[in-house]
Design an enzyme around this catalytic site. Structure first.
Site, PDB file in Angstrom:
ATOM      1  N   HIS A 195       0.829  -1.207   0.000  1.00 39.54           N
ATOM      2  CA  HIS A 195       0.000   0.000   0.000  1.00 39.54           C
ATOM      3  C   HIS A 195       0.865   1.259   0.000  1.00 39.54           C
ATOM      4  O   HIS A 195       0.503   2.265  -0.616  1.00 39.54           O
ATOM      5  CB  HIS A 195      -0.929   0.012   1.211  1.00 39.54           C
ATOM      6  CG  HIS A 195      -1.832  -1.172   1.284  1.00 39.54           C
ATOM      7  ND1 HIS A 195      -2.584  -1.466   2.400  1.00 39.54           N
ATOM      8  CD2 HIS A 195      -2.112  -2.142   0.368  1.00 39.54           C
ATOM      9  CE1 HIS A 195      -3.280  -2.577   2.176  1.00 39.54           C
ATOM     10  NE2 HIS A 195      -3.000  -3.006   0.948  1.00 39.54           N
ATOM     11  N   HIS A 235      -1.136 -11.042  -5.955  1.00 37.22           N
ATOM     12  CA  HIS A 235       0.285 -10.725  -5.822  1.00 37.22           C
ATOM     13  C   HIS A 235       1.161 -11.676  -6.640  1.00 37.22           C
ATOM     14  O   HIS A 235       2.092 -11.247  -7.329  1.00 37.22           O
ATOM     15  CB  HIS A 235       0.702 -10.779  -4.356  1.00 37.22           C
ATOM     16  CG  HIS A 235       0.013  -9.753  -3.506  1.00 37.22           C
ATOM     17  ND1 HIS A 235       0.049  -8.409  -3.791  1.00 37.22           N
ATOM     18  CD2 HIS A 235      -0.731  -9.885  -2.379  1.00 37.22           C
ATOM     19  CE1 HIS A 235      -0.651  -7.750  -2.871  1.00 37.22           C
ATOM     20  NE2 HIS A 235      -1.136  -8.627  -2.015  1.00 37.22           N
TER      21      HIS A 235
END
Length: 317
Positions: free
Chosen positions: A85, A270
């Site tokens: 993030h 991911h």
């Protein structure tokens, strides 16, 4: 200012500190963004209690594990977790050079989105450096597949993301987000999208020593009867795919330079993002490294960084 293909590298104007808890450790952590010189890149420094420093450049070759989040380093004693993030905010705002001092084992989760990191960076401001920025220009398609999932890079005049997800959950179902990535688009459409997970997974994660800091203040939680538990509800009607896109922005930032092209994925995450990046950079005929001032000028491909192969887990930090 940002990834709208400006020609010069950037850093922040002055240091800024954020404090919070780690979503997996539950421990308090503080981080400080420091300005850095041109060509320094994004560097994380974990400061140990004994004063030792573990340093990692934010590039894919430094990634150790992504079972539940993106981790820099191989050893839990020295690694730095949950960087995605933070990196999405840095990448989206077009920051090329930073030193991030970390007092703890992972980034603070804050509210589960990138917005607090955007706010901190904008509080101190961004300044340009007198060195040209390099980009990875996609010149031919590169695609990978894994079961029903796939992702690909294709040539495109700009930076574009097209992300589609599909969950066996009526609340989520099939969602997609598509758009050209600019700082304003990221801030308006993606930055506030929070990490999410299912209540049925929480006890398993707690038992394994993960998600100890997860709460309704930093995660969207879906109940066993497919409802959002959070009192305030969703920030976007399709917050789930927007967060997956935010994750993709953070994952692809580990290429070591912004890309010029389109990234598309279906049922990715991911691992899929990282493997697509590996496939791209493993094929020197698929991309070229350019400077915006001379867009067709090729620089040395060996200046780019090889990609490690991380893992993936359903709970998307």
């Amino acid at each position: 200012m940002g990834i709208e293909l400006l020609g010069f590298q950037t850093t922040i104007a002055s240091p800024v500190t954020l404090k919070g808890i780690g979503v997996h450790s539950g421990a308090e952590v503080s981080i400080t963004f420091h300005p850095a010189e041109a060509d320094a890149g994004i560097v994380f420094q974990r400061i140990q209690a004994n004063g030792r420093v573990s340093e990692y450049k934010a590039v894919s070759s430094q990634v150790g594990n992504t079972d539940l989040c993106t981790v820099l380093g191989m050893s839990p004693a020295t690694s730095i977790a949950t960087i995605e993030h933070v990196m999405a905010a840095i990448y989206a705002l077009g920051l090329d050079n930073l030193t991030i001092e970390v007092h703890g084992a992972e980034m603070p989760i804050m509210d589960g989105s990138s917005e607090p990191f955007i706010d901190a960076i904008e509080l101190v401001g961004v300044r340009a450096l007198a060195v040209k920025r390099r980009y990875i220009r996609i010149v031919k398609p590169v695609r990978i597949e894994s079961g029903a999932s796939w992702s690909e890079f294709t040539p495109y005049d700009g930076m574009r993301f097209e992300v589609e997800i599909e969950f066996d959950c009526p609340l989520i179902g099939r969602q997609s987000w598509k758009g050209d990535m600019t700082p304003s688009v990221f801030k308006r459409e993606l930055s506030r999208a929070r990490t999410f997970g299912f209540m049925r997974d929480v006890e398993r994660l707690w038992a394994a020593g993960f998600a100890l800091g997860s709460s309704l203040e930093n995660s969207v939680v879906i109940s066993d009867d497919n409802a959002v538990i959070n009192v305030e509800g969703l920030r976007y009607t399709d917050e789930f795919v927007r967060h997956k896109t935010l994750d993709a922005v953070g994952d692809l930032s580990l290429a070591g330079a912004p890309f010029i092209g389109c990234y598309r994925s279906y049922r990715g995450g991911h691992k899929m993002n990282a493997n697509a990046l590996k496939a791209l950079l493993s094929d020197p005929t698929a991309y070229e490294v350019v400077e915006t001032a001379t867009p067709r000028q090729r620089t040395r491909a060996r200046d780019m960084v090889a990609v490690a192969v991380p893992g993936f887990a359903p709970w998307s930090a």
